[in-house]
Each structure stands twice: as C-alpha cells, then as structure tokens.
Motif scaffolding. Structure first.
Motif, mmCIF file in Angstrom:
data_model
loop_
_atom_site.group_PDB
_atom_site.id
_atom_site.type_symbol
_atom_site.label_atom_id
_atom_site.label_comp_id
_atom_site.label_asym_id
_atom_site.label_seq_id
_atom_site.Cartn_x
_atom_site.Cartn_y
_atom_site.Cartn_z
ATOM 1 N N TYR A 32 45.464 38.486 13.431
ATOM 2 C CA TYR A 32 45.167 39.735 12.807
ATOM 3 C C TYR A 32 44.316 40.642 14.090
ATOM 4 N N THR A 33 44.484 41.750 13.575
ATOM 5 C CA THR A 33 43.968 42.866 14.633
ATOM 6 C C THR A 33 42.698 42.728 14.896
ATOM 7 N N THR A 34 42.126 42.772 15.981
ATOM 8 C CA THR A 34 40.881 42.757 16.551
ATOM 9 C C THR A 34 40.277 43.983 16.435
ATOM 10 N N ALA A 35 40.651 45.069 15.834
ATOM 11 C CA ALA A 35 40.051 46.311 15.835
ATOM 12 C C ALA A 35 38.439 46.524 15.436
ATOM 13 N N ASP A 36 38.207 45.541 14.233
ATOM 14 C CA ASP A 36 36.836 45.442 13.807
ATOM 15 C C ASP A 36 36.141 44.159 14.180
ATOM 16 N N ASP A 37 36.389 43.469 15.168
ATOM 17 C CA ASP A 37 35.703 42.094 15.521
ATOM 18 C C ASP A 37 34.384 42.268 15.839
ATOM 19 N N THR A 75 45.808 30.384 4.718
ATOM 20 C CA THR A 75 46.464 29.777 5.672
ATOM 21 C C THR A 75 45.405 29.278 6.471
ATOM 22 N N MET A 76 44.076 28.900 6.038
ATOM 23 C CA MET A 76 42.942 28.228 6.482
ATOM 24 C C MET A 76 42.641 29.026 8.054
ATOM 25 N N CYS A 77 42.697 30.230 7.794
ATOM 26 C CA CYS A 77 42.381 31.381 9.020
ATOM 27 C C CYS A 77 43.506 30.834 10.132
ATOM 28 N N MET A 78 44.404 30.631 10.031
ATOM 29 C CA MET A 78 45.451 30.274 11.210
ATOM 30 C C MET A 78 45.577 31.566 11.891
ATOM 31 N N ARG A 79 45.669 32.496 11.559
ATOM 32 C CA ARG A 79 45.812 33.930 12.322
ATOM 33 C C ARG A 79 44.676 34.420 12.988
ATOM 34 N N CYS A 80 43.542 33.885 12.563
ATOM 35 C CA CYS A 80 42.339 34.423 12.818
ATOM 36 C C CYS A 80 41.871 33.761 14.370
ATOM 37 N N ASN A 81 41.166 34.955 15.103
ATOM 38 C CA ASN A 81 40.843 34.261 16.563
ATOM 39 C C ASN A 81 39.363 33.711 16.130
ATOM 40 N N ASP A 82 38.655 33.380 17.393
ATOM 41 C CA ASP A 82 37.451 32.634 17.171
ATOM 42 C C ASP A 82 36.173 33.786 16.445
ATOM 43 N N VAL A 83 36.327 34.862 17.142
ATOM 44 C CA VAL A 83 35.445 35.883 16.342
ATOM 45 C C VAL A 83 35.458 36.064 14.973
ATOM 46 N N ALA A 116 33.911 35.347 9.323
ATOM 47 C CA ALA A 116 34.280 34.776 7.920
ATOM 48 C C ALA A 116 33.231 33.642 7.704
ATOM 49 N N LYS A 117 32.780 32.989 8.603
ATOM 50 C CA LYS A 117 31.772 31.529 8.299
ATOM 51 C C LYS A 117 30.407 32.453 7.987
ATOM 52 N N THR A 118 30.079 33.478 8.784
ATOM 53 C CA THR A 118 28.815 34.252 8.532
ATOM 54 C C THR A 118 28.607 34.878 7.473
ATOM 55 N N PHE A 119 30.064 35.579 6.966
ATOM 56 C CA PHE A 119 29.747 36.142 5.574
ATOM 57 C C PHE A 119 29.836 35.273 4.488
ATOM 58 N N ILE A 120 30.569 34.385 4.510
ATOM 59 C CA ILE A 120 30.698 33.056 3.432
ATOM 60 C C ILE A 120 29.107 32.604 3.361
ATOM 61 N N LYS A 121 28.673 32.159 4.238
ATOM 62 C CA LYS A 121 27.256 31.400 4.162
ATOM 63 C C LYS A 121 26.078 32.618 4.017
ATOM 64 N N GLY A 122 26.398 33.792 4.294
ATOM 65 C CA GLY A 122 25.454 34.946 3.807
ATOM 66 C C GLY A 122 25.559 35.048 2.490
ATOM 67 N N LEU A 123 26.705 35.209 1.887
ATOM 68 C CA LEU A 123 26.934 35.376 0.485
ATOM 69 C C LEU A 123 26.355 34.387 -0.273
ATOM 70 N N GLU A 183 36.448 24.049 6.354
ATOM 71 C CA GLU A 183 36.585 23.204 7.672
ATOM 72 C C GLU A 183 37.111 23.806 8.757
ATOM 73 N N ALA A 184 38.171 24.735 8.637
ATOM 74 C CA ALA A 184 38.827 25.635 9.833
ATOM 75 C C ALA A 184 37.760 26.476 10.587
ATOM 76 N N ILE A 185 36.626 26.876 9.586
ATOM 77 C CA ILE A 185 35.786 27.795 10.244
ATOM 78 C C ILE A 185 34.552 27.191 10.715
#
Length: 122
Positions: free
Chosen positions: A21-26, A70-78, A83-90, A117-119
């Motif tokens: 995915y694009t890194t524009a908003d990482d 896709t279990m964040c297959m196209r996500c970079n580490d950031v 994603a993890k921070t958002f889900i846990k914060g939510l 598990e992926a994140i």
C-alpha cells in the motif's frame, strides 16, 4: 533459455516487492488519535460510513477491507503498527465502535483472528 527464466524470476520478485500500500500517510500519529476520543470517533465514523472522511482517513478506509482479508500482506511494518494501535485503541476507548468495525469489515469472522495475529508484533 536460462536467462529468460532468470529474468522472469527477477521480474516477478520486483513486482511482488512493489505491491505494498502507499506510504503517503504512514506518519499519522495513531497514538494521538486513539487517545483523543473525538479524533478516534471521527475516524471510526468515517470507516463505518457514519461521518465524513478527511484525506488521510479516507486513504486508510480504502485499504481496510483488503488488509483484513489478506492479513495485512500488503502492509509495511509501520502500517501494521498503525492498524494494531487503532484496533486496540478502538477496543479500549470505544468498544461499541470496535464491534461495529469488526462486523462491517469481517461480518462472518473469517479473517479477524489471522489479521490480529499478523499485526500482533507491531
């Protein structure tokens, strides 16, 4: 013949490596978002089609369905960390929105366990 196979393998490897995915908003400070209930609710409302989206939130909204499936297959580490921070914060700060988010993007509960598990380590 060997050179053609080698070029095909290298070309395929390059194509796969650029399929993120694009890194524009990482650089989004997701910790600041989840710690501010107004910002968190605004992001959740965008994702859940209950409110407007700014450009940054819309860029994430576009990739949420694919990243979960896709279990964040196209996500970079950031992005995995975001994603993890958002889900846990939510879950911590807006549990009803957390449930609505999961129901919208994974209504049959096919992906959420593998996605989390992926994140997990990010």
């Amino acid at each position: 013949m060997k050179i053609i196979v080698l070029l095909a393998v290298v070309g395929a490897a390059l194509a796969v490596s650029n399929d993120y995915y694009t890194t524009a908003d990482d650089d989004l400070d997701m910790k600041a978002v989840v710690s501010d209930l107004v910002k968190l609710k605004a992001m959740a409302d965008c994702f859940l089609d209950r409110g407007s989206c700014d450009d940054v939130t819309m860029s994430f909204k576009k990739i949420v369905p694919d990243s979960i499936e896709t279990m964040c297959m196209r996500c970079n580490d950031v992005q995995k960390h975001l994603a993890k921070t958002f889900i846990k914060g939510l879950l911590s700060n807006a549990p009803h929105d957390h449930d609505s988010f999961l129901k919208k993007f994974d209504p049959y509960e096919k992906y959420r366990t593998k996605f989390m598990e992926a994140i997990k380590g990010f």
